[in-house]
Design a protein around this motif. Sequence first.
Motif, PDB file in Angstrom:
ATOM      1  N   LEU A  25       0.866  -1.351  -0.153  1.00 14.91           N
ATOM      2  CA  LEU A  25      -0.321  -0.048  -0.033  1.00 14.91           C
ATOM      3  C   LEU A  25       0.851   0.991  -0.356  1.00 14.91           C
ATOM      4  O   LEU A  25       2.177   1.160   0.345  1.00 14.91           O
ATOM      5  N   CYS A  26       0.409   2.645  -0.039  1.00 14.22           N
ATOM      6  CA  CYS A  26       1.323   3.548  -0.552  1.00 14.22           C
ATOM      7  C   CYS A  26       0.252   4.746   0.319  1.00 14.22           C
ATOM      8  O   CYS A  26      -1.238   4.425   0.488  1.00 14.22           O
ATOM      9  N   CYS A  27       0.465   5.878   1.466  1.00 16.04           N
ATOM     10  CA  CYS A  27       0.206   6.655   1.942  1.00 16.04           C
ATOM     11  C   CYS A  27      -0.319   7.799   1.506  1.00 16.04           C
ATOM     12  O   CYS A  27       1.120   8.047   1.216  1.00 16.04           O
ATOM     13  N   PHE A  28      -0.666   8.505   1.393  1.00 23.58           N
ATOM     14  CA  PHE A  28      -1.051   9.680   0.014  1.00 23.58           C
ATOM     15  C   PHE A  28      -1.273  11.122   1.073  1.00 23.58           C
ATOM     16  O   PHE A  28      -2.430  11.138   2.487  1.00 23.58           O
ATOM     17  N   SER A  29      -0.519  12.336   1.635  1.00 26.07           N
ATOM     18  CA  SER A  29      -1.213  13.494   2.212  1.00 26.07           C
ATOM     19  C   SER A  29      -1.399  14.553   1.308  1.00 26.07           C
ATOM     20  O   SER A  29      -0.730  14.668  -0.081  1.00 26.07           O
ATOM     21  N   ALA A  30      -2.276  15.114   1.255  1.00 21.58           N
ATOM     22  CA  ALA A  30      -2.390  16.736   1.115  1.00 21.58           C
ATOM     23  C   ALA A  30      -0.573  17.420   0.215  1.00 21.58           C
ATOM     24  O   ALA A  30       0.033  17.584   1.763  1.00 21.58           O
ATOM     25  N   GLN A  31      -1.209  17.872  -0.600  1.00 20.72           N
ATOM     26  CA  GLN A  31       0.135  19.016  -1.110  1.00 20.72           C
ATOM     27  C   GLN A  31      -0.474  19.891  -2.338  1.00 20.72           C
ATOM     28  O   GLN A  31      -1.185  20.609  -2.731  1.00 20.72           O
ATOM     29  N   LYS A  32       0.546  20.958  -0.792  1.00 19.73           N
ATOM     30  CA  LYS A  32       0.142  22.415  -0.898  1.00 19.73           C
ATOM     31  C   LYS A  32       0.946  23.271  -2.009  1.00 19.73           C
ATOM     32  O   LYS A  32       2.287  22.926  -1.772  1.00 19.73           O
ATOM     33  N   GLY A  33       0.849  23.704  -3.231  1.00 19.92           N
ATOM     34  CA  GLY A  33       1.957  24.683  -3.688  1.00 19.92           C
ATOM     35  C   GLY A  33       2.543  25.660  -3.007  1.00 19.92           C
ATOM     36  O   GLY A  33       1.466  26.404  -2.565  1.00 19.92           O
ATOM     37  N   GLU A  34       3.721  26.206  -3.485  1.00 16.65           N
ATOM     38  CA  GLU A  34       4.480  27.477  -2.419  1.00 16.65           C
ATOM     39  C   GLU A  34       3.711  28.738  -2.773  1.00 16.65           C
ATOM     40  O   GLU A  34       3.944  29.226  -2.040  1.00 16.65           O
ATOM     41  N   LEU A  35       3.029  28.315  -4.049  1.00 22.57           N
ATOM     42  CA  LEU A  35       2.279  29.498  -4.416  1.00 22.57           C
ATOM     43  C   LEU A  35       0.619  29.509  -4.492  1.00 22.57           C
ATOM     44  O   LEU A  35       0.325  31.058  -4.322  1.00 22.57           O
ATOM     45  N   TYR A  36       0.934  28.805  -3.623  1.00 26.35           N
ATOM     46  CA  TYR A  36      -1.182  28.780  -4.040  1.00 26.35           C
ATOM     47  C   TYR A  36      -1.528  30.153  -2.790  1.00 26.35           C
ATOM     48  O   TYR A  36      -1.148  30.328  -1.962  1.00 26.35           O
ATOM     49  N   ASN A  37      -2.330  30.617  -3.587  1.00 21.05           N
ATOM     50  CA  ASN A  37      -3.115  31.305  -3.142  1.00 21.05           C
ATOM     51  C   ASN A  37      -4.508  31.869  -2.781  1.00 21.05           C
ATOM     52  O   ASN A  37      -5.358  32.862  -2.724  1.00 21.05           O
TER      53      ASN A  37
END
Length: 233
Positions: A25-37
């Motif tokens: 299995l693999c686990c994922f968490s939310a990814q926030k872009g560095e320029l998120y506005n």
Amino acid sequence: MQETIYRDLLNNLEKSNYRNRLQSLCCFSAQKGELYNNNVMIVGRAVNEWDDDFQLNDMDTNLLVNKLFSKPFIPMCPLEWVESSWGSTEGYNTNKSAFWRVIRKLSESINKLSSDERWASKLVWSNLYKIAPSAGGNPSDSLCGYQFDACNELLKVEIQEYKPKCIVFFTGENWFDGFLLENITLMNKSESKLVDARGILKLNGFTTKIVIAKHPQGKPEANMLNEILDALA
């Protein structure tokens, strides 16, 4: 807060009656872009292949959670790979993914970007279900069921943390069903073929628009983009 819920998710899954204990299995968490506005958050069904492989019969919960949420020694945008893999001739080519093609056009439209600007770095990307088969493909009904409650709570915490002005779920209503039930008011889009519903989400004083669209694979992408933008308007 995300880490606490994620640790509970893994511990509860380890103690569950999920039968395929040797499945990778693999686990994922939310990814926030560095320029998120704060303009848009994207949510898919589940990740299709990812890092951090593990098996339930040999799992180190703390190690997995620390890897997921630790900050890299050299700061980098978690979504840079989406842009750098665009048109790649080696490995994964994001330009071949209908999912990412529609999201690119959506980001460029909502953020008023030119085609050469960093569209992925403006986003937050998450998935309804955080645990999936590492070899690819969606999690089974059984695997979804054992992680649903924790994933629902994780989604709420993500929304409160990232505070997007709108959220687009590329999941279809069938996958979205059951999530955020106490927090949403939905209207069906009967005239739309590619948007299942739109509505408002209210969560601890925060309010945002949501759109539930079908998964883009095999769909007319220009039509889908227009229907999503219309639903958000």
